[in-house]
Design an enzyme around this catalytic site. Structure first.
Site, PDB file in Angstrom:
ATOM      1  N   GLY A   1       2.605   6.244   8.882  1.00  0.00           N
ATOM      2  CA  GLY A   1       4.025   6.518   8.596  1.00  0.00           C
ATOM      3  C   GLY A   1       4.941   5.380   8.997  1.00  0.00           C
ATOM      4  O   GLY A   1       6.103   5.342   8.622  1.00  0.00           O
TER       5      GLY A   1
ATOM      6  N   HIS B   1       0.822  -1.234   0.000  1.00  0.00           N
ATOM      7  CA  HIS B   1       0.000   0.000   0.000  1.00  0.00           C
ATOM      8  C   HIS B   1       0.849   1.274   0.000  1.00  0.00           C
ATOM      9  O   HIS B   1       0.324   2.362  -0.248  1.00  0.00           O
ATOM     10  CB  HIS B   1      -1.036  -0.021   1.139  1.00  0.00           C
ATOM     11  CG  HIS B   1      -0.527   0.361   2.480  1.00  0.00           C
ATOM     12  ND1 HIS B   1      -0.222  -0.559   3.457  1.00  0.00           N
ATOM     13  CD2 HIS B   1      -0.270   1.579   3.015  1.00  0.00           C
ATOM     14  CE1 HIS B   1       0.185   0.089   4.535  1.00  0.00           C
ATOM     15  NE2 HIS B   1       0.169   1.382   4.292  1.00  0.00           N
TER      16      HIS B   1
ATOM     17  N   ASP C   1      -0.577  -7.477   1.434  1.00  0.00           N
ATOM     18  CA  ASP C   1       0.008  -6.125   1.512  1.00  0.00           C
ATOM     19  C   ASP C   1       1.530  -6.258   1.687  1.00  0.00           C
ATOM     20  O   ASP C   1       2.079  -6.045   2.769  1.00  0.00           O
ATOM     21  CB  ASP C   1      -0.628  -5.369   2.683  1.00  0.00           C
ATOM     22  CG  ASP C   1      -0.259  -3.896   2.676  1.00  0.00           C
ATOM     23  OD1 ASP C   1       0.363  -3.432   1.695  1.00  0.00           O
ATOM     24  OD2 ASP C   1      -0.592  -3.218   3.680  1.00  0.00           O
TER      25      ASP C   1
ATOM     26  N   SER D   1       3.983   2.314   8.277  1.00  0.00           N
ATOM     27  CA  SER D   1       3.630   1.320   7.261  1.00  0.00           C
ATOM     28  C   SER D   1       4.846   0.822   6.496  1.00  0.00           C
ATOM     29  O   SER D   1       5.733   1.615   6.155  1.00  0.00           O
ATOM     30  CB  SER D   1       2.667   1.932   6.257  1.00  0.00           C
ATOM     31  OG  SER D   1       1.392   1.969   6.831  1.00  0.00           O
ATOM     32  N   GLY D   2       4.871  -0.473   6.214  1.00  0.00           N
ATOM     33  CA  GLY D   2       5.971  -1.059   5.458  1.00  0.00           C
ATOM     34  C   GLY D   2       7.138  -1.461   6.332  1.00  0.00           C
ATOM     35  O   GLY D   2       7.986  -2.252   5.934  1.00  0.00           O
TER      36      GLY D   2
HETATM   37  C1  4AZ Z   1      -1.546   3.791   8.523  1.00  0.00           C
HETATM   38  O1  4AZ Z   1      -2.487   4.484   8.247  1.00  0.00           O
HETATM   39  C2  4AZ Z   1      -1.645   2.926   9.732  1.00  0.00           C
HETATM   40  N1  4AZ Z   1      -2.281   1.107  14.298  1.00  0.00           N
HETATM   41  C3  4AZ Z   1      -0.621   2.058  10.029  1.00  0.00           C
HETATM   42  C4  4AZ Z   1      -0.717   1.263  11.143  1.00  0.00           C
HETATM   43  C5  4AZ Z   1      -1.806   1.321  11.951  1.00  0.00           C
HETATM   44  C6  4AZ Z   1      -2.838   2.194  11.673  1.00  0.00           C
HETATM   45  C7  4AZ Z   1      -2.753   3.003  10.553  1.00  0.00           C
HETATM   46  C8  4AZ Z   1      -1.860   0.438  13.155  1.00  0.00           C
HETATM   47  O2  4AZ Z   1      -0.512   3.783   7.858  1.00  0.00           O
END
Ligand code: 4AZ
Length: 418
Positions: free
Chosen positions: A366, A227, A272, A368-369
């Site tokens: 932020g 994503h 993902d 993520s990944g």
């Molecule tokens: C995001 O939006 C996101 N609490 C990543 C992780 C989590 C929630 C949102 C987990 O990138």
């Protein structure tokens, strides 16, 4: 007129106070000198590192020994380490021996070579040659105790620096800063990471802005989330930044190719996962090297401890941060995570939940990944999850949801050869 008889004063030098003062001073000086001597001769110890190769003849270097994640690898290393440890514990070096660790298994012809790093503590007055002469016979004796393992009878022994030891570890995956110096287990407290704490963590950036996290899994490969590339999957628009700070990274590398999982589904968030191939190889250092990948069959135990790291926001809707942070969480079973009060069935088999029952510790926007990592019994770090999604951040019954790396272990191998 009455005048008292004057008692003639005794000589200054015989004044009992002065004598007492001199005696006390001399005693104190002597005590300090003796204490310093004792300290430097017996307590002022220094760490010494030694390297040895064990050539094992009757073990085939199969696929099972190419990854420190396999049972075969762990069992073989564990056996070598315990035999060496036992020999030193029974020897006259029992107080000086700290640890023996198989830092690497490699192939040479039909033999398996184990690179062993040993740590000792001796007083500074010891000479290198004397140490080697005392260690060598005990190591040879250990070789005789291997039973069914056929090891060359007189393994070499070389004194190495702490930097040499670190170089051996950084060429393999998963070494944290404590393992590299065979030190006590690291206490990971607080939330600010220090240089070298998470040497595989990278920041994926567009226009010099941090977008996502990622993990270095090979000298040219980054593991991350699919994503992250919804805005752009053009490799020329991305840069991979290394180091603790996103604004002053220690190194930046361009991207050659982005491989997004072909079945990534944004609506269910299934699959993902993505890979980035770098334009050039990373030369590994103490502060930049790879994390280990688990085997596909590895069981990620509910209740076990894991760490998630990244530059994500500290509250839902907040800004990302510029210095790397870490958070300790616990793995949850998919069953618990799918409860009606939690994610109510949205957690698919290729996902993994982690958090704390009361909330509070979580990944956020932020992150993520980025990696969710666990330390194994040999103190190597494995990436078991990729930060994927969750309902806001840190809420009770709304743990972080991660891509379950074991599910995609074969896909990663097909794409990268790792
Ligand atoms: C995001 O939006 C996101 N609490 C990543 C992780 C989590 C929630 C949102 C987990 O990138």
């Amino acid at each position: 007129m009455y005048r008292p008889v004057r008692v003639p004063s005794t000589s200054r030098f015989l004044n009992p106070c002065v004598v007492c003062f001199i005696v006390v001073t001399v005693v104190v000086i002597l005590a300090v000198t003796v204490a310093l001597l004792v300290h430097f001769l017996s307590f002022d110890q220094k760490s010494y590192f030694y390297h040895s190769n064990f050539q094992i003849r009757n073990v085939n270097y199969s696929n099972q020994l190419t990854s420190p994640a396999t049972q075969e690898y762990k069992i073989l290393c564990g056996k070598i380490e315990s035999v060496i440890t036992e020999s030193f514990r029974k020897s006259n070096l029992r107080n000086q021996f700290i640890r023996a660790y198989v830092a690497r298994l490699r192939q040479e012809g039909s033999d398996v070579i184990a690179d062993i790093v040993m740590k000792f503590r001796f007083t500074r007055s010891y000479r290198g040659a004397t140490l080697k002469n005392r260690i060598e016979p005990i190591l040879r004796q250990a070789v005789n105790n291997f039973g069914n393992l056929e090891v060359n009878p007189s393994p070499d022994l070389t004194s190495i620096t702490v930097q040499d030891a670190a170089n051996i570890f950084t060429s393999e995956c998963g070494a944290g800063p404590d393992l590299m110096t065979l030190s006590e287990e690291r206490i990971i407290g607080g939330t600010k990471a220090e240089e070298g704490d998470w040497p595989w963590q990278v920041s994926l950036q567009r226009n010099n802005m941090h977008v996502c996290g990622g993990s270095l899994i090979g000298s040219t490969w980054i593991l991350t989330a699919a994503h992250c590339f919804r805005s752009s999957s053009n490799p020329r628009q991305w840069i991979v930044a290394f180091g603790l700070s996103t604004i002053s990274p220690t190194m930046r590398i361009r991207v050659r190719r982005i491989v997004v999982h072909g079945n990534y589904d944004p609506s269910t968030r299934e699959n993902d996962i993505a890979l980035m191939q770098l334009e050039r190889r990373v030369s590994f250092t103490r502060n930049i090297h790879t994390v280990c990948l688990p085997v596909a069959t590895q069981n990620i135990l509910p209740g076990s401890t894991a760490y998630v790291t990244g530059w994500g926001s500290q509250e839902y809707g907040g800004n990302t941060v510029t210095e790397l942070e870490q958070v300790r969480v616990r793995i949850l079973s998919n069953n618990v995570c799918n409860a009606p009060t939690s994610y109510n069935g949205a957690i698919l088999p290729g996902m993994l939940c982690a958090g704390l029952p009361s909330g509070g510790a979580d990944a956020c926007q932020g992150d993520s990944g980025g990696p969710l990592v666990q330390e194994d019994s040999r103190r190597l770090w494995f990436v078991v999850g990729i930060v994927s999604w969750g309902f806001q951040c840190g809420l009770p019954d709304r743990p972080g949801v991660y891509t379950r790396v074991t599910t995609y272990r074969d896909w990663i191998n097909q794409q990268t050869g790792i």
